[in-house]
Design a protein around this motif. Structure first.
Motif, PDB file in Angstrom:
ATOM      1  N   LEU A 410      29.219 -21.107 -68.255  1.00 16.42           N
ATOM      2  CA  LEU A 410      28.970 -22.569 -67.635  1.00 16.42           C
ATOM      3  C   LEU A 410      27.514 -22.751 -67.314  1.00 16.42           C
ATOM      4  O   LEU A 410      26.875 -23.983 -67.513  1.00 16.42           O
ATOM      5  CB  LEU A 410      29.794 -22.848 -66.159  1.00 16.42           C
ATOM      6  N   LYS A 411      26.625 -21.728 -67.173  1.00 16.13           N
ATOM      7  CA  LYS A 411      25.221 -22.069 -66.827  1.00 16.13           C
ATOM      8  C   LYS A 411      24.718 -22.376 -68.051  1.00 16.13           C
ATOM      9  O   LYS A 411      23.662 -22.984 -68.230  1.00 16.13           O
ATOM     10  CB  LYS A 411      24.664 -20.831 -66.307  1.00 16.13           C
ATOM     11  N   GLN A 412      25.339 -21.772 -69.243  1.00 22.87           N
ATOM     12  CA  GLN A 412      24.544 -22.045 -70.757  1.00 22.87           C
ATOM     13  C   GLN A 412      25.115 -23.432 -71.103  1.00 22.87           C
ATOM     14  O   GLN A 412      24.426 -24.006 -71.931  1.00 22.87           O
ATOM     15  CB  GLN A 412      24.882 -20.959 -71.508  1.00 22.87           C
ATOM     16  N   ASP A 446      35.671 -18.552 -55.328  1.00 27.92           N
ATOM     17  CA  ASP A 446      34.749 -18.619 -54.470  1.00 27.92           C
ATOM     18  C   ASP A 446      33.538 -17.715 -54.807  1.00 27.92           C
ATOM     19  O   ASP A 446      32.526 -17.856 -54.829  1.00 27.92           O
ATOM     20  CB  ASP A 446      34.866 -18.416 -52.936  1.00 27.92           C
ATOM     21  N   ASP A 447      34.295 -16.391 -54.950  1.00 27.75           N
ATOM     22  CA  ASP A 447      33.615 -15.208 -55.219  1.00 27.75           C
ATOM     23  C   ASP A 447      32.800 -15.325 -56.521  1.00 27.75           C
ATOM     24  O   ASP A 447      31.441 -14.725 -56.560  1.00 27.75           O
ATOM     25  CB  ASP A 447      34.107 -14.071 -55.232  1.00 27.75           C
ATOM     26  N   ASP A 451      34.255 -23.764 -60.308  1.00 28.33           N
ATOM     27  CA  ASP A 451      34.561 -24.908 -59.764  1.00 28.33           C
ATOM     28  C   ASP A 451      36.149 -24.874 -60.354  1.00 28.33           C
ATOM     29  O   ASP A 451      36.235 -24.878 -61.383  1.00 28.33           O
ATOM     30  CB  ASP A 451      33.642 -26.075 -60.310  1.00 28.33           C
ATOM     31  N   SER A 452      36.944 -25.114 -59.348  1.00 26.77           N
ATOM     32  CA  SER A 452      38.304 -24.905 -59.796  1.00 26.77           C
ATOM     33  C   SER A 452      38.718 -26.249 -60.377  1.00 26.77           C
ATOM     34  O   SER A 452      39.736 -26.199 -61.277  1.00 26.77           O
ATOM     35  CB  SER A 452      39.302 -24.788 -58.381  1.00 26.77           C
ATOM     36  N   ASP A 453      38.009 -27.291 -60.312  1.00 23.50           N
ATOM     37  CA  ASP A 453      38.327 -28.435 -61.355  1.00 23.50           C
ATOM     38  C   ASP A 453      38.280 -28.046 -62.696  1.00 23.50           C
ATOM     39  O   ASP A 453      38.868 -28.882 -63.562  1.00 23.50           O
ATOM     40  CB  ASP A 453      37.285 -29.638 -60.887  1.00 23.50           C
ATOM     41  N   ASN A 454      37.658 -26.920 -63.289  1.00 31.40           N
ATOM     42  CA  ASN A 454      37.430 -26.776 -64.433  1.00 31.40           C
ATOM     43  C   ASN A 454      38.600 -25.820 -64.900  1.00 31.40           C
ATOM     44  O   ASN A 454      38.624 -25.612 -66.165  1.00 31.40           O
ATOM     45  CB  ASN A 454      36.153 -26.225 -64.690  1.00 31.40           C
ATOM     46  N   VAL A 455      39.264 -25.301 -64.128  1.00 28.63           N
ATOM     47  CA  VAL A 455      40.352 -24.465 -64.141  1.00 28.63           C
ATOM     48  C   VAL A 455      41.791 -24.882 -64.682  1.00 28.63           C
ATOM     49  O   VAL A 455      42.153 -25.804 -63.834  1.00 28.63           O
ATOM     50  CB  VAL A 455      40.584 -23.226 -63.289  1.00 28.63           C
ATOM     51  N   VAL A 456      42.208 -24.467 -65.703  1.00 23.40           N
ATOM     52  CA  VAL A 456      43.570 -25.008 -65.943  1.00 23.40           C
ATOM     53  C   VAL A 456      44.707 -23.826 -65.946  1.00 23.40           C
ATOM     54  O   VAL A 456      44.414 -22.765 -67.009  1.00 23.40           O
ATOM     55  CB  VAL A 456      43.512 -25.697 -67.429  1.00 23.40           C
TER      56      VAL A 456
END
Length: 593
Positions: A410-412, A446-447, A451-456
């Motif tokens: 994600l950082k990239q 969290d660890d 962002d959970s919004d990106n998780v499916v």
């Protein structure tokens, strides 16, 4: 069908109980008359003596007559010593042999005993009392020998055949049926929850149940069938000359019916529930090196398969199922080692937006690089991991590694043209249904700074159907409390219908690969017709998804024409076969502005 019997002395006699029939094998006429006179003067029993001069004549008499005892001279003209005893013993195995000799020789006595004689006397020492007593003792010894033989061949509690004897009978039956080209069957039976009866009510209750079951089994089969106890609560029945295997189904139901009445013991009632496995052997077919052990293992395997159904169920051995289970067993033995040896990998199936020609995310696929079978996806081994209680450990590792890697991606991706960066995850349903699973997921997000919004989260359609109400509540909680999105996979298969969407919290649908599979054919018209049928269904699903505000993901498919036609229908998200960690990095570099 046999059961143990306690013999009485009178059971041994072949003749009238008032008279003991003797076959006397003696070449010396004077000695023969002497023995006859001695027994005539005995006041213990009445004797009927048949005198022959040779072993050959004695064997001839034994072919047509029964005797209660055989008196055999140690030295005879045609055979002497141990050879004579051996021939007589082989001809009349159930008849006691008393050896007489003119010489007082301890070696002859030992030889006689080793060859099976019940007693050894010298002629110059015998009296009417000694001789008649020796005959009686020989008969009693033979009787006890028979009792010992029966005891060794029959279970002391149930009277059924022992494990060794039923094994021997199966061995001989296989050879006979190979010659006769007939069918036989081995039925393996096991009591369900027998240990609980033993532990709760004591061994006397368990013995009562076993004894009653033995009677039921004997009453349920033919007289020629062999019923044995393998030990504990396991039983085996050998059926020979099977005309129709369906008859075994009827016998199984007859056994279940016999077990329908509870066993009463010390004021308590104990139910009998059985699991039955059946293995068939056809002597007319070439079944390879089938032996007793093989058939017992096959029946035992089928029996354990029947245990998967609660109570009173039977299964026939199936070679294809057994082969699958062998693979499963091999995988089970290697899973724990594979985890410690870093054999598990994560690959990523990239997902593209075909309308904007951009990369929008990927699905993290757990794989196992098995030493013998090669690369396997989670669908092949995750159910076994759950059986071995290793699924949670593997899920922890999979989720942690995936989120760490995706966080780095994600950082990239900050400067990517397409800002969407969804990550599809597949976790065991047991973990998701568990209360601790929620906390585990939240802590992992969290660890790893994801962002959970990106998780499916993928949820298989067949899992929804099995527990729809619970699944509806789960998807609602996952979305509202954790912020993750839900993707229902295998959509459009026979197990997943649009009806499941009515109460389900859902954001994505992934079409079933089986829906899009186009069989290869040289007939273009047939291929085109099949494609039209598929496209008619996919068009309906796309319109449904549009009305519900859902996105549809197209899984990897073999036919490029399906891709093209789905794009024409307006489908946007397409998934392709996986990439390694390095492959995803290269893909990201490619899409950077």
């Amino acid at each position: 069908m046999e059961s143990a019997k306690v013999f009485e002395f009178s059971d041994f006699f072949q003749s009238d109980l008032d008279t003991i029939r003797i076959l006397h094998v003696e070449d010396n006429e004077f000695d023969a008359k002497l023995i006859k006179e001695l027994l005539k003067n005995s006041d213990l029993e009445s004797f009927d003596i048949t005198w022959v001069k040779s072993v050959a004549e004695g064997l001839y008499r034994l072919s047509g007559h029964n005797y209660d005892c055989i008196i055999l001279d140690f030295y005879l003209p045609d055979d002497e010593g141990q050879l004579a005893i051996k021939k007589i013993e082989q001809k009349a195995k159930e008849t006691p042999v008393l050896v007489l000799s003119g010489y007082d020789c301890s070696d002859q006595g030992l030889v006689s005993a080793r060859m099976g004689a019940q007693d050894y006397l010298t002629k110059d020492q015998i009296t009417p009392k000694i001789l008649s007593r020796a005959i009686r003792y020989s008969i009693v010894r033979k009787l006890r020998e028979r009792e010992m033989k029966v005891a060794l061949q029959h279970d002391s509690l149930t009277g059924l055949l022992t494990r060794k004897l039923i094994h021997d009978r199966i061995t001989h039956a296989i050879e006979r049926h190979k010659r006769n080209r007939n069918q036989l069957a081995v039925m393996y039976l096991d009591l369900d929850k027998f240990k609980w009866i033993n532990d709760t009510f004591g061994h006397s209750a368990g013995d009562a149940v076993l004894s009653e079951l033995a009677k039921i089994l004997q009453d349920s089969v033919r007289k020629e069938d062999s019923v044995g106890r393998m030990g504990g609560d396991e039983f085996v029945i050998l059926f020979e000359n099977i005309q129709c295997p369906d008859n075994l189904c009827q016998i199984s139901h007859k056994i279940f019916q016999g077990c329908s009445q509870p066993v009463k013991h010390n004021g308590c009632q104990h139910s009998i529930n059985l699991s039955i496995g059946i293995a068939l052997f056809d002597g007319a077919s070439n079944m390879g090196d089938i032996n007793a052990n093989t058939l017992l293992e096959q029946a035992d395997f089928a029996m354990y398969r029947s245990k998967l159904v609660d109570g009173n169920h039977f299964e026939f051995f199936d070679r294809q199922t057994a082969a699958q289970c062998q693979v499963k067993e091999m995988m089970s033995s290697g899973l724990a080692a594979g985890f410690s040896n870093n054999e598990f990998k994560i690959s990523y199936d990239p997902i593209y937006n075909a309308q904007t020609l951009s990369f929008v995310g990927g699905e993290a696929c757990l794989c196992w690089q098995h030493g013998k079978t090669g690369l396997m996806k989670a669908d092949a081994f995750l159910p076994i991991m759950e059986e071995l209680n290793l699924a949670r450990s593997l899920a922890d590792w999979y989720l942690n590694q995936t989120l760490l890697q995706w966080s780095a991606y994600l950082k990239q991706m900050k400067n990517l043209k397409e800002q969407s960066s969804m990550l599809l995850l597949t976790l065991p349903m047991k973990l998701l249904f568990d209360k601790s699973g929620f906390e585990f997921l939240k802590k992992s997000f969290d660890d790893c700074d994801v962002d959970s919004d990106n998780v499916v989260l993928n949820i298989a359609g067949d899992k929804l159907v099995k527990n729809l109400s619970k699944a509806c509540l789960l998807t609602q909680q996952l979305s509202s409390e954790l912020g993750v999105k839900i993707c229902i996979t295998d959509f459009g298969s026979h197990q997943t219908s649009p009806a499941v969407l009515s109460d389900m919290t859902c954001h994505y649908l992934k079409l079933s690969p089986s829906l899009l599979k186009v069989p290869s054919s040289n007939d273009d018209q047939s291929r085109k017709k099949l494609s039209k049928t598929v496209l008619a269904m996919t068009q309906a699903y796309r319109l449904l998804a549009k009305q519900l505000g859902l996105q549809i993901i197209v899984p990897p498919v073999e036919a490029d024409s399906v891709y093209e036609q789905l794009i024409e229908q307006g489908y946007a998200y397409f998934q392709q076969e996986g990439l390694s960690k390095q492959g995803i990095t290269k893909l990201l570099d490619f899409y950077k502005p």
